[in-house]
Design an enzyme around this catalytic site. Sequence first.
Site, mmCIF file in Angstrom:
data_model
loop_
_atom_site.group_PDB
_atom_site.id
_atom_site.type_symbol
_atom_site.label_atom_id
_atom_site.label_comp_id
_atom_site.label_asym_id
_atom_site.label_seq_id
_atom_site.Cartn_x
_atom_site.Cartn_y
_atom_site.Cartn_z
ATOM 1 N N HIS A 92 -3.751 -5.059 0.167
ATOM 2 C CA HIS A 92 -3.359 -5.707 1.557
ATOM 3 C C HIS A 92 -3.468 -7.041 1.683
ATOM 4 C CE1 HIS A 92 -2.709 -1.846 3.938
ATOM 5 N NE2 HIS A 92 -3.535 -1.259 3.034
ATOM 6 N N GLU B 172 -2.130 -9.318 3.081
ATOM 7 C CA GLU B 172 -2.028 -9.919 4.545
ATOM 8 C C GLU B 172 -3.183 -10.300 4.884
ATOM 9 O OE1 GLU B 172 -0.969 -6.994 3.536
ATOM 10 O OE2 GLU B 172 -1.740 -5.396 4.917
ATOM 11 N N CYS C 85 0.847 -1.089 -0.121
ATOM 12 C CA CYS C 85 -0.122 -0.122 -0.048
ATOM 13 C C CYS C 85 0.824 1.257 -0.033
ATOM 14 C CB CYS C 85 -1.070 -0.176 1.009
ATOM 15 S SG CYS C 85 -2.409 0.818 0.717
HETATM 16 N N1 GLN Z 1 -1.900 6.931 2.441
HETATM 17 C C1 GLN Z 1 -1.838 6.072 1.518
HETATM 18 C C2 GLN Z 1 -3.496 6.026 0.621
HETATM 19 O O1 GLN Z 1 -4.073 6.437 1.578
HETATM 20 C C3 GLN Z 1 -1.711 4.561 1.853
HETATM 21 C C4 GLN Z 1 -2.436 3.865 2.631
HETATM 22 C C5 GLN Z 1 -2.060 2.580 3.200
HETATM 23 O O2 GLN Z 1 -0.981 2.354 3.415
HETATM 24 N N2 GLN Z 1 -2.917 1.762 3.771
HETATM 25 O O3 GLN Z 1 -3.547 5.778 -0.376
#
Ligand code: GLN
Length: 534
Positions: free
Chosen positions: A508, A510, A382
Amino acid sequence: MAKYIFITGGVLSSVGKGIVTSSIGKMLQVRGLSITAIKIDPYVNVDAGTMNPFMHGEVFVTDDGGETDLDLGHYERFLDIRLPRENNITTGQIYKAVIEKERRGDYLGSCVQIIPHVTDEIKNRIRQVAEKSGADVVLVEVGGTVGDIESLPFLEAIRQMRIEEGLDNTLFVHVTLVPILEATGEQKTKPSQHSVQELRRIGIQPDIIVARCSVPLEPEAKRKISLFCNVPLEAVFTSYNVDVVYRVPLILDEQGMGDYIVKRLKLGNRTPKWSEWQSIVQSFVEASEAVKIAMCGKYTKLTDSYVSIVEALKHAGAAVGAKVSLKWVETTELEQDSRKVKVLEEFDGIMVLPGFGARGVEGKILCVKYARENNKPFLGICYGFQLAIVEFARNALGLKNAHTTEVDPSTPHPVIDLLPEQRMVREIGGTMRLGLHQILLEEGTLACKLYGARVIYERHRHRYEVNPDYWDALREGGLVLSGWSPDRRRVEFMELPGHPFFLGTQAHPEFLSRPGKPSPPYRGFVEACLKHGS
Ligand code: GLN
Protein backbone atom coordinates in the site's frame (compact mmCIF):
# COMPACT_ATOMS: atom_id res chain seq x y z
CA MET A 1 8.66 18.44 29.41
CA ALA A 2 6.03 18.11 26.70
CA LYS A 3 3.15 20.50 26.19
CA TYR A 4 -0.26 18.98 25.51
CA ILE A 5 -2.91 20.32 23.17
CA PHE A 6 -6.27 18.57 23.46
CA ILE A 7 -8.67 18.87 20.56
CA THR A 8 -12.35 18.09 21.09
CA GLY A 9 -15.26 18.35 18.72
CA GLY A 10 -18.77 19.66 19.10
CA VAL A 11 -22.10 19.75 17.29
CA LEU A 12 -21.39 17.06 14.68
CA SER A 13 -18.79 14.50 13.85
CA SER A 14 -16.79 14.91 10.63
CA VAL A 15 -16.38 18.68 11.05
CA GLY A 16 -12.73 18.32 10.15
CA LYS A 17 -11.16 17.93 13.57
CA GLY A 18 -8.42 15.76 12.08
CA ILE A 19 -7.48 18.48 9.63
CA VAL A 20 -7.55 21.16 12.35
CA THR A 21 -5.37 18.95 14.56
CA SER A 22 -2.90 18.39 11.73
CA SER A 23 -2.94 22.11 10.97
CA ILE A 24 -2.14 23.01 14.58
CA GLY A 25 0.77 20.61 14.33
CA LYS A 26 1.94 22.27 11.12
CA MET A 27 1.76 25.79 12.62
CA LEU A 28 3.99 24.64 15.46
CA GLN A 29 6.29 22.55 13.29
CA VAL A 30 7.11 25.52 11.05
CA ARG A 31 7.99 27.34 14.26
CA GLY A 32 10.71 24.80 14.95
CA LEU A 33 8.88 22.54 17.39
CA SER A 34 8.76 18.76 17.16
CA ILE A 35 5.29 17.28 17.16
CA THR A 36 3.55 14.01 17.78
CA ALA A 37 -0.17 13.42 17.52
CA ILE A 38 -2.53 10.97 19.20
CA LYS A 39 -6.01 10.04 18.08
CA ILE A 40 -8.40 8.78 20.72
CA ASP A 41 -11.27 6.67 19.42
CA PRO A 42 -14.02 6.01 21.93
CA TYR A 43 -15.25 2.77 20.34
CA VAL A 44 -14.85 -0.64 21.97
CA ASN A 45 -12.94 -2.19 19.06
CA VAL A 46 -9.30 -2.66 20.02
CA ASP A 47 -8.27 -1.20 16.68
CA ALA A 48 -9.82 -0.02 13.44
CA GLY A 49 -8.77 -3.20 11.63
CA THR A 50 -11.98 -5.07 12.34
CA MET A 51 -14.22 -2.27 11.14
CA ASN A 52 -15.80 -1.97 7.75
CA PRO A 53 -14.27 1.00 5.92
CA PHE A 54 -17.76 1.78 4.74
CA MET A 55 -18.77 2.52 8.34
CA HIS A 56 -15.64 4.11 9.57
CA GLY A 57 -13.46 5.13 6.67
CA GLU A 58 -10.08 3.79 5.70
CA VAL A 59 -7.92 1.72 8.02
CA PHE A 60 -4.57 3.49 8.14
CA VAL A 61 -1.55 1.20 8.56
CA THR A 62 1.53 2.36 10.45
CA ASP A 63 5.15 1.20 10.01
CA ASP A 64 4.87 -1.09 13.01
CA GLY A 65 1.72 -2.71 11.65
CA GLY A 66 -0.91 -0.83 13.64
CA GLU A 67 -4.34 -0.78 12.00
CA THR A 68 -5.39 2.69 12.99
CA ASP A 69 -7.83 5.50 12.47
CA LEU A 70 -7.55 7.45 9.24
CA ASP A 71 -6.72 10.64 11.16
CA LEU A 72 -3.23 9.26 11.73
CA GLY A 73 -2.89 9.46 7.97
CA HIS A 74 -3.73 13.18 8.07
CA TYR A 75 -1.16 13.75 10.80
CA GLU A 76 1.52 11.87 8.88
CA ARG A 77 0.81 13.68 5.62
CA PHE A 78 0.62 17.20 7.06
CA LEU A 79 3.61 16.78 9.33
CA ASP A 80 5.68 14.34 7.25
CA ILE A 81 6.23 12.17 10.31
CA ARG A 82 5.76 8.45 10.98
CA LEU A 83 3.65 7.46 13.93
CA PRO A 84 3.64 4.22 15.91
CA ARG A 85 0.47 2.29 16.70
CA GLU A 86 0.36 3.57 20.30
CA ASN A 87 -0.71 6.92 18.87
CA ASN A 88 -4.19 5.55 18.33
CA ILE A 89 -5.87 4.91 21.67
CA THR A 90 -9.25 3.19 21.78
CA THR A 91 -11.74 2.30 24.50
CA GLY A 92 -11.13 -1.34 23.60
CA GLN A 93 -7.40 -1.08 24.35
CA ILE A 94 -7.98 0.76 27.62
CA TYR A 95 -10.53 -1.69 28.98
CA LYS A 96 -8.54 -4.70 27.77
CA ALA A 97 -5.48 -3.44 29.66
CA VAL A 98 -7.44 -2.57 32.81
CA ILE A 99 -9.21 -5.94 32.88
CA GLU A 100 -5.94 -7.81 32.29
CA LYS A 101 -4.37 -5.91 35.19
CA GLU A 102 -7.34 -6.69 37.39
CA ARG A 103 -7.06 -10.41 36.58
CA ARG A 104 -3.33 -10.36 37.27
CA GLY A 105 -4.03 -8.88 40.66
CA ASP A 106 -2.37 -5.52 40.02
CA TYR A 107 -5.21 -3.69 41.76
CA LEU A 108 -5.60 -6.30 44.49
CA GLY A 109 -7.85 -5.11 47.26
CA SER A 110 -9.46 -2.26 45.37
CA CYS A 111 -12.75 -1.86 43.61
CA VAL A 112 -11.73 -1.17 39.99
CA GLN A 113 -13.52 1.91 38.70
CA ILE A 114 -13.68 4.25 35.75
CA ILE A 115 -12.17 6.95 37.94
CA PRO A 116 -9.31 6.46 38.77
CA HIS A 117 -8.37 3.15 37.09
CA VAL A 118 -9.66 3.73 33.59
CA THR A 119 -8.71 7.41 33.55
CA ASP A 120 -5.24 6.57 34.91
CA GLU A 121 -4.74 4.06 32.12
CA ILE A 122 -5.71 6.75 29.58
CA LYS A 123 -3.37 9.35 31.07
CA ASN A 124 -0.51 6.86 31.29
CA ARG A 125 -0.84 6.01 27.63
CA ILE A 126 -0.86 9.66 26.59
CA ARG A 127 2.19 10.35 28.74
CA GLN A 128 3.99 7.28 27.40
CA VAL A 129 3.58 8.59 23.86
CA ALA A 130 4.96 11.95 25.01
CA GLU A 131 7.95 10.30 26.61
CA LYS A 132 8.72 7.84 23.85
CA SER A 133 8.43 10.42 21.07
CA GLY A 134 10.36 13.11 22.92
CA ALA A 135 8.17 15.63 21.08
CA ASP A 136 7.93 19.24 22.26
CA VAL A 137 4.18 19.24 21.71
CA VAL A 138 1.74 16.33 21.91
CA LEU A 139 -1.54 16.81 20.09
CA VAL A 140 -4.38 14.71 21.46
CA GLU A 141 -7.50 14.59 19.33
CA VAL A 142 -10.52 13.12 21.10
CA GLY A 143 -12.76 11.43 18.56
CA GLY A 144 -16.51 11.59 18.68
CA THR A 145 -18.60 14.55 19.73
CA VAL A 146 -18.79 16.15 23.15
CA GLY A 147 -21.91 14.82 24.83
CA ASP A 148 -21.40 11.22 23.68
CA ILE A 149 -21.55 8.75 26.54
CA GLU A 150 -18.57 6.85 25.24
CA SER A 151 -16.12 9.73 25.22
CA LEU A 152 -16.74 10.71 28.86
CA PRO A 153 -13.82 8.80 30.45
CA PHE A 154 -11.43 10.38 27.93
CA LEU A 155 -12.71 13.89 28.58
CA GLU A 156 -12.43 13.26 32.30
CA ALA A 157 -8.82 12.10 31.81
CA ILE A 158 -7.83 15.23 29.89
CA ARG A 159 -9.60 17.39 32.45
CA GLN A 160 -7.39 15.83 35.10
CA MET A 161 -4.32 16.38 32.98
CA ARG A 162 -4.91 20.14 32.98
CA ILE A 163 -4.56 20.14 36.77
CA GLU A 164 -1.64 17.74 36.82
CA GLU A 165 0.40 19.24 33.99
CA GLY A 166 -0.45 22.87 34.70
CA LEU A 167 -2.10 25.70 32.85
CA ASP A 168 0.99 26.66 30.83
CA ASN A 169 1.47 23.12 29.59
CA THR A 170 -2.02 22.28 28.42
CA LEU A 171 -4.40 23.80 25.95
CA PHE A 172 -7.99 22.89 25.06
CA VAL A 173 -9.11 23.52 21.51
CA HIS A 174 -12.76 22.96 20.68
CA VAL A 175 -13.78 22.55 17.05
CA THR A 176 -17.42 23.29 16.32
CA LEU A 177 -19.69 23.79 13.37
CA VAL A 178 -21.24 27.15 12.51
CA PRO A 179 -24.05 26.49 10.05
CA ILE A 180 -25.40 29.19 7.76
CA LEU A 181 -29.15 29.45 7.45
CA GLU A 182 -30.10 29.30 3.82
CA ALA A 183 -33.07 31.67 4.16
CA THR A 184 -31.26 34.55 5.87
CA GLY A 185 -27.59 33.76 5.19
CA GLU A 186 -27.01 34.12 8.92
CA GLN A 187 -24.14 32.34 10.69
CA LYS A 188 -25.62 30.51 13.66
CA THR A 189 -23.53 30.13 16.79
CA LYS A 190 -26.08 28.51 19.10
CA PRO A 191 -24.93 24.93 18.44
CA SER A 192 -21.38 25.98 19.37
CA GLN A 193 -22.63 27.63 22.55
CA HIS A 194 -24.43 24.45 23.54
CA SER A 195 -21.52 22.22 22.88
CA VAL A 196 -19.22 24.44 24.97
CA GLN A 197 -21.81 24.38 27.75
CA GLU A 198 -21.69 20.61 27.58
CA LEU A 199 -17.89 20.69 27.83
CA ARG A 200 -17.99 23.05 30.80
CA ARG A 201 -20.47 20.79 32.55
CA ILE A 202 -17.78 18.14 32.68
CA GLY A 203 -15.20 20.63 33.81
CA ILE A 204 -13.43 21.69 30.64
CA GLN A 205 -13.34 25.32 29.57
CA PRO A 206 -11.90 25.54 26.06
CA ASP A 207 -9.05 27.99 25.49
CA ILE A 208 -9.58 28.24 21.76
CA ILE A 209 -12.61 27.77 19.52
CA VAL A 210 -12.18 26.81 15.90
CA ALA A 211 -15.42 27.25 14.03
CA ARG A 212 -15.88 25.15 10.95
CA CYS A 213 -17.88 27.26 8.53
CA SER A 214 -18.07 27.48 4.75
CA VAL A 215 -16.89 31.11 4.87
CA PRO A 216 -14.91 33.20 7.40
CA LEU A 217 -16.93 34.13 10.49
CA GLU A 218 -18.56 37.56 10.54
CA PRO A 219 -17.39 39.83 13.39
CA GLU A 220 -20.82 39.46 15.00
CA ALA A 221 -20.67 35.65 15.02
CA LYS A 222 -17.15 35.78 16.41
CA ARG A 223 -18.18 38.18 19.13
CA LYS A 224 -21.08 35.94 20.15
CA ILE A 225 -18.87 32.87 20.30
CA SER A 226 -16.35 34.76 22.40
CA LEU A 227 -19.02 36.01 24.80
CA PHE A 228 -21.10 32.87 25.20
CA CYS A 229 -18.30 30.35 25.02
CA ASN A 230 -16.16 32.38 27.41
CA VAL A 231 -13.03 32.67 25.28
CA PRO A 232 -11.15 35.84 24.31
CA LEU A 233 -12.09 37.28 20.92
CA GLU A 234 -8.58 36.68 19.61
CA ALA A 235 -8.97 32.98 20.44
CA VAL A 236 -11.82 32.41 17.99
CA PHE A 237 -10.74 31.18 14.56
CA THR A 238 -12.51 29.93 11.44
CA SER A 239 -11.64 26.92 9.40
CA TYR A 240 -13.45 27.93 6.22
CA ASN A 241 -13.66 26.12 2.89
CA VAL A 242 -10.46 26.26 0.85
CA ASP A 243 -9.33 25.01 -2.55
CA VAL A 244 -6.61 22.73 -1.18
CA VAL A 245 -6.86 20.98 2.18
CA TYR A 246 -3.16 21.63 2.84
CA ARG A 247 -3.96 25.35 2.91
CA VAL A 248 -5.87 25.06 6.20
CA PRO A 249 -2.77 25.61 8.39
CA LEU A 250 -2.01 28.76 6.41
CA ILE A 251 -5.46 30.29 6.83
CA LEU A 252 -5.53 29.52 10.54
CA ASP A 253 -2.08 31.00 10.99
CA GLU A 254 -3.07 34.15 9.07
CA GLN A 255 -5.77 34.62 11.72
CA GLY A 256 -3.09 34.52 14.40
CA MET A 257 -3.66 31.02 15.73
CA GLY A 258 -0.02 29.88 15.67
CA ASP A 259 1.21 32.92 17.58
CA TYR A 260 -1.66 32.66 20.02
CA ILE A 261 -0.85 29.02 20.86
CA VAL A 262 2.87 29.67 21.21
CA LYS A 263 2.20 32.59 23.55
CA ARG A 264 -0.39 30.74 25.58
CA LEU A 265 1.89 27.71 26.05
CA LYS A 266 4.92 29.91 26.73
CA LEU A 267 6.91 28.38 23.91
CA GLY A 268 9.04 31.49 23.35
CA ASN A 269 9.26 33.88 20.44
CA ARG A 270 9.09 31.94 17.22
CA THR A 271 8.91 33.06 13.61
CA PRO A 272 7.16 30.61 11.32
CA LYS A 273 8.98 29.41 8.21
CA TRP A 274 6.19 28.81 5.74
CA SER A 275 7.96 29.08 2.40
CA GLU A 276 8.38 25.37 1.72
CA TRP A 277 4.80 24.55 2.68
CA GLN A 278 3.51 27.50 0.67
CA SER A 279 5.22 26.27 -2.46
CA ILE A 280 3.76 22.80 -1.92
CA VAL A 281 0.27 24.30 -1.63
CA GLN A 282 0.98 26.37 -4.73
CA SER A 283 1.87 23.22 -6.68
CA PHE A 284 -1.65 21.92 -6.04
CA VAL A 285 -3.16 25.19 -7.24
CA GLU A 286 -1.07 25.28 -10.40
CA ALA A 287 -1.68 21.67 -11.38
CA SER A 288 -4.18 22.32 -14.11
CA GLU A 289 -4.09 19.64 -16.76
CA ALA A 290 -7.18 17.52 -16.27
CA VAL A 291 -6.70 13.80 -15.81
CA LYS A 292 -9.68 11.51 -15.31
CA ILE A 293 -9.21 8.42 -13.22
CA ALA A 294 -11.71 5.62 -12.64
CA MET A 295 -11.64 4.41 -9.03
CA CYS A 296 -12.98 0.88 -9.20
CA GLY A 297 -14.04 -0.59 -5.89
CA LYS A 298 -16.93 -1.45 -3.65
CA TYR A 299 -16.83 1.03 -0.78
CA THR A 300 -17.18 3.91 -3.18
CA LYS A 301 -20.20 5.51 -1.49
CA LEU A 302 -17.96 6.78 1.28
CA THR A 303 -14.89 8.37 -0.24
CA ASP A 304 -13.16 8.32 3.16
CA SER A 305 -12.79 4.58 2.61
CA TYR A 306 -9.87 5.36 0.33
CA VAL A 307 -8.62 8.68 1.68
CA SER A 308 -4.90 7.84 1.53
CA ILE A 309 -5.23 6.70 -2.08
CA VAL A 310 -7.14 9.84 -3.01
CA GLU A 311 -4.48 11.99 -1.36
CA ALA A 312 -1.65 10.00 -2.97
CA LEU A 313 -3.20 10.63 -6.39
CA LYS A 314 -3.49 14.34 -5.61
CA HIS A 315 0.13 14.48 -4.41
CA ALA A 316 1.19 12.79 -7.63
CA GLY A 317 -0.96 15.15 -9.68
CA ALA A 318 0.48 18.25 -8.01
CA ALA A 319 4.00 16.99 -8.71
CA VAL A 320 3.42 16.43 -12.43
CA GLY A 321 1.07 19.36 -13.11
CA ALA A 322 -2.10 17.28 -13.31
CA LYS A 323 -5.42 18.07 -11.72
CA VAL A 324 -6.79 14.63 -11.00
CA SER A 325 -10.49 14.19 -11.23
CA LEU A 326 -11.63 10.94 -9.66
CA LYS A 327 -14.80 9.10 -10.45
CA TRP A 328 -16.02 6.20 -8.35
CA VAL A 329 -17.00 3.11 -10.23
CA GLU A 330 -19.02 0.70 -8.09
CA THR A 331 -17.87 -2.66 -9.40
CA THR A 332 -20.92 -4.54 -8.11
CA GLU A 333 -22.91 -2.61 -10.70
CA LEU A 334 -20.71 -3.75 -13.58
CA GLU A 335 -21.37 -7.36 -12.66
CA GLN A 336 -25.05 -7.15 -13.47
CA ASP A 337 -24.28 -6.17 -17.05
CA SER A 338 -20.71 -6.62 -18.25
CA ARG A 339 -21.31 -4.23 -21.16
CA LYS A 340 -21.37 -1.48 -18.56
CA VAL A 341 -17.58 -1.74 -18.40
CA LYS A 342 -17.70 0.59 -21.42
CA VAL A 343 -18.08 3.44 -18.90
CA LEU A 344 -14.31 3.14 -18.54
CA GLU A 345 -13.78 4.45 -22.06
CA GLU A 346 -13.83 8.10 -21.01
CA PHE A 347 -11.02 7.70 -18.45
CA ASP A 348 -7.30 8.33 -18.77
CA GLY A 349 -6.46 5.70 -16.20
CA ILE A 350 -7.99 2.89 -14.17
CA MET A 351 -7.32 2.06 -10.54
CA VAL A 352 -8.52 -1.13 -8.94
CA LEU A 353 -8.76 -0.54 -5.23
CA PRO A 354 -7.91 -2.64 -2.18
CA GLY A 355 -10.60 -4.67 -0.49
CA PHE A 356 -11.80 -7.92 1.00
CA GLY A 357 -14.31 -10.62 0.20
CA ALA A 358 -16.38 -11.62 -2.79
CA ARG A 359 -18.65 -8.67 -3.37
CA GLY A 360 -17.72 -6.66 -6.46
CA VAL A 361 -14.81 -8.93 -7.36
CA GLU A 362 -16.00 -10.01 -10.82
CA GLY A 363 -16.59 -6.34 -11.62
CA LYS A 364 -13.05 -5.49 -10.56
CA ILE A 365 -11.72 -8.26 -12.79
CA LEU A 366 -13.68 -6.77 -15.71
CA CYS A 367 -12.03 -3.41 -15.04
CA VAL A 368 -8.55 -4.97 -15.10
CA LYS A 369 -9.36 -6.75 -18.35
CA TYR A 370 -10.57 -3.52 -19.90
CA ALA A 371 -7.41 -1.68 -18.88
CA ARG A 372 -5.13 -4.45 -20.12
CA GLU A 373 -6.84 -4.93 -23.47
CA ASN A 374 -7.44 -1.26 -24.20
CA ASN A 375 -4.00 0.02 -23.23
CA LYS A 376 -5.35 2.21 -20.44
CA PRO A 377 -2.87 3.03 -17.67
CA PHE A 378 -3.63 0.69 -14.78
CA LEU A 379 -2.65 0.67 -11.13
CA GLY A 380 -3.74 -2.19 -8.89
CA ILE A 381 -3.25 -1.91 -5.15
CA CYS A 382 -3.28 -4.98 -2.91
CA TYR A 383 -6.59 -6.67 -3.79
CA GLY A 384 -6.41 -4.76 -7.07
CA PHE A 385 -3.01 -6.35 -7.71
CA GLN A 386 -4.24 -9.82 -6.75
CA LEU A 387 -7.26 -9.55 -9.01
CA ALA A 388 -5.04 -8.38 -11.88
CA ILE A 389 -3.16 -11.67 -11.46
CA VAL A 390 -6.48 -13.53 -11.49
CA GLU A 391 -7.53 -11.70 -14.64
CA PHE A 392 -4.25 -12.45 -16.38
CA ALA A 393 -4.42 -16.12 -15.40
CA ARG A 394 -7.95 -16.46 -16.70
CA ASN A 395 -7.83 -14.41 -19.86
CA ALA A 396 -4.18 -14.38 -20.98
CA LEU A 397 -3.14 -17.83 -19.76
CA GLY A 398 -6.50 -19.48 -20.33
CA LEU A 399 -6.66 -20.93 -16.82
CA LYS A 400 -10.40 -21.35 -16.57
CA ASN A 401 -12.00 -20.30 -13.28
CA ALA A 402 -8.66 -19.20 -11.84
CA HIS A 403 -9.33 -17.28 -8.64
CA THR A 404 -8.20 -16.21 -5.24
CA THR A 405 -9.04 -18.73 -2.54
CA GLU A 406 -10.39 -15.82 -0.52
CA VAL A 407 -13.41 -15.90 -2.84
CA ASP A 408 -13.38 -19.45 -4.21
CA PRO A 409 -11.62 -21.95 -1.92
CA SER A 410 -12.17 -24.77 -4.41
CA THR A 411 -10.95 -23.03 -7.57
CA PRO A 412 -9.00 -25.33 -9.91
CA HIS A 413 -6.35 -22.60 -10.22
CA PRO A 414 -5.69 -20.89 -6.89
CA VAL A 415 -3.37 -18.24 -8.35
CA ILE A 416 -3.86 -16.16 -5.21
CA ASP A 417 -3.71 -18.15 -2.02
CA LEU A 418 -3.38 -17.71 1.71
CA LEU A 419 0.07 -16.81 3.04
CA PRO A 420 1.51 -20.02 4.53
CA GLU A 421 1.88 -18.42 7.97
CA GLN A 422 -1.82 -17.49 7.84
CA ARG A 423 -3.03 -21.07 7.77
CA MET A 424 -2.94 -21.42 11.53
CA VAL A 425 -4.41 -18.00 12.25
CA ARG A 426 -7.71 -18.24 14.10
CA GLU A 427 -8.33 -14.70 15.31
CA ILE A 428 -9.16 -12.08 12.72
CA GLY A 429 -8.06 -8.96 14.65
CA GLY A 430 -4.53 -7.73 14.00
CA THR A 431 -3.28 -10.92 12.36
CA MET A 432 -2.74 -10.00 8.71
CA ARG A 433 0.72 -9.41 7.26
CA LEU A 434 0.98 -5.84 8.42
CA GLY A 435 3.26 -2.85 8.41
CA LEU A 436 6.52 -1.88 6.77
CA HIS A 437 8.38 -4.59 4.85
CA GLN A 438 11.42 -4.49 2.65
CA ILE A 439 10.95 -5.05 -1.07
CA LEU A 440 13.64 -5.88 -3.64
CA LEU A 441 13.02 -4.55 -7.11
CA GLU A 442 14.38 -6.18 -10.27
CA GLU A 443 16.89 -4.11 -12.20
CA GLY A 444 15.53 -2.52 -15.36
CA THR A 445 11.83 -2.93 -14.50
CA LEU A 446 9.23 -0.18 -14.45
CA ALA A 447 8.94 -0.49 -10.66
CA CYS A 448 12.69 -0.06 -10.25
CA LYS A 449 12.72 2.93 -12.58
CA LEU A 450 9.86 4.61 -10.72
CA TYR A 451 11.52 4.23 -7.32
CA GLY A 452 15.03 4.84 -8.61
CA ALA A 453 16.19 2.17 -6.16
CA ARG A 454 16.61 -1.58 -5.83
CA VAL A 455 15.66 -1.75 -2.16
CA ILE A 456 12.53 -0.03 -0.93
CA TYR A 457 10.13 -0.22 2.01
CA GLU A 458 6.35 -0.06 1.85
CA ARG A 459 3.51 -0.75 4.25
CA HIS A 460 1.29 -3.83 3.90
CA ARG A 461 -2.04 -5.22 4.96
CA HIS A 462 -2.97 -8.59 3.48
CA ARG A 463 -3.60 -12.26 4.17
CA TYR A 464 -3.27 -13.63 0.63
CA GLU A 465 -0.48 -13.57 -1.98
CA VAL A 466 0.53 -14.84 -5.43
CA ASN A 467 0.78 -18.63 -5.29
CA PRO A 468 4.41 -19.70 -6.09
CA ASP A 469 3.07 -22.63 -8.15
CA TYR A 470 1.94 -20.15 -10.81
CA TRP A 471 4.99 -17.86 -10.99
CA ASP A 472 6.43 -19.63 -14.04
CA ALA A 473 3.16 -19.68 -15.93
CA LEU A 474 2.60 -15.98 -15.28
CA ARG A 475 6.11 -15.17 -16.47
CA GLU A 476 5.76 -17.33 -19.55
CA GLY A 477 2.58 -15.46 -20.36
CA GLY A 478 4.55 -12.20 -20.41
CA LEU A 479 3.98 -10.80 -16.95
CA VAL A 480 7.07 -9.49 -15.16
CA LEU A 481 7.24 -10.16 -11.45
CA SER A 482 9.29 -7.12 -10.62
CA GLY A 483 9.33 -6.88 -6.84
CA TRP A 484 10.03 -9.49 -4.16
CA SER A 485 10.18 -9.92 -0.44
CA PRO A 486 13.82 -10.21 0.75
CA ASP A 487 13.54 -14.02 1.02
CA ARG A 488 12.23 -14.07 -2.57
CA ARG A 489 9.30 -16.20 -1.69
CA ARG A 490 6.66 -13.51 -2.05
CA VAL A 491 5.72 -11.38 -5.05
CA GLU A 492 5.41 -7.68 -4.23
CA PHE A 493 5.16 -6.04 -7.68
CA MET A 494 4.06 -7.12 -11.14
CA GLU A 495 3.98 -5.29 -14.46
CA LEU A 496 3.19 -5.88 -18.10
CA PRO A 497 5.83 -4.74 -20.59
CA GLY A 498 4.51 -3.40 -23.88
CA HIS A 499 1.50 -1.85 -22.15
CA PRO A 500 1.67 1.95 -21.62
CA PHE A 501 1.45 1.48 -17.83
CA PHE A 502 0.29 -1.67 -16.11
CA LEU A 503 1.51 -1.99 -12.56
CA GLY A 504 0.26 -3.80 -9.50
CA THR A 505 1.60 -4.11 -6.00
CA GLN A 506 0.82 -6.20 -2.97
CA ALA A 507 1.86 -3.22 -0.85
CA HIS A 508 0.00 0.00 0.00
CA PRO A 509 2.39 2.74 -1.16
CA GLU A 510 -0.30 5.38 -0.57
CA PHE A 511 0.38 5.30 3.17
CA LEU A 512 3.81 6.85 2.67
CA SER A 513 2.81 9.45 0.11
CA ARG A 514 3.21 13.06 1.21
CA PRO A 515 2.36 16.42 -0.35
CA GLY A 516 5.54 17.45 -2.14
CA LYS A 517 6.86 13.87 -1.94
CA PRO A 518 4.48 11.70 -3.94
CA SER A 519 4.66 7.93 -3.84
CA PRO A 520 6.60 6.67 -6.91
CA PRO A 521 3.97 4.24 -8.30
CA TYR A 522 1.24 6.85 -7.96
CA ARG A 523 3.41 9.46 -9.60
CA GLY A 524 4.24 7.11 -12.46
CA PHE A 525 0.60 6.20 -12.89
CA VAL A 526 -0.65 9.80 -13.01
CA GLU A 527 2.14 10.70 -15.44
CA ALA A 528 1.06 7.85 -17.68
CA CYS A 529 -2.56 9.05 -17.44
CA LEU A 530 -1.44 12.53 -18.48
CA LYS A 531 0.29 11.10 -21.51
CA HIS A 532 -2.74 8.99 -22.33
CA GLY A 533 -4.99 12.04 -22.18
CA SER A 534 -2.87 14.28 -24.37
N1 GLN B 1 -8.18 -9.33 0.62
C1 GLN B 1 -6.81 -9.34 0.21
C2 GLN B 1 -5.91 -10.02 1.23
O1 GLN B 1 -6.28 -10.20 2.34
C3 GLN B 1 -6.33 -7.95 -0.09
C4 GLN B 1 -6.30 -7.04 1.09
C5 GLN B 1 -6.21 -5.59 0.73
O2 GLN B 1 -6.56 -5.18 -0.37
N2 GLN B 1 -5.76 -4.77 1.67
O3 GLN B 1 -4.80 -10.38 0.92
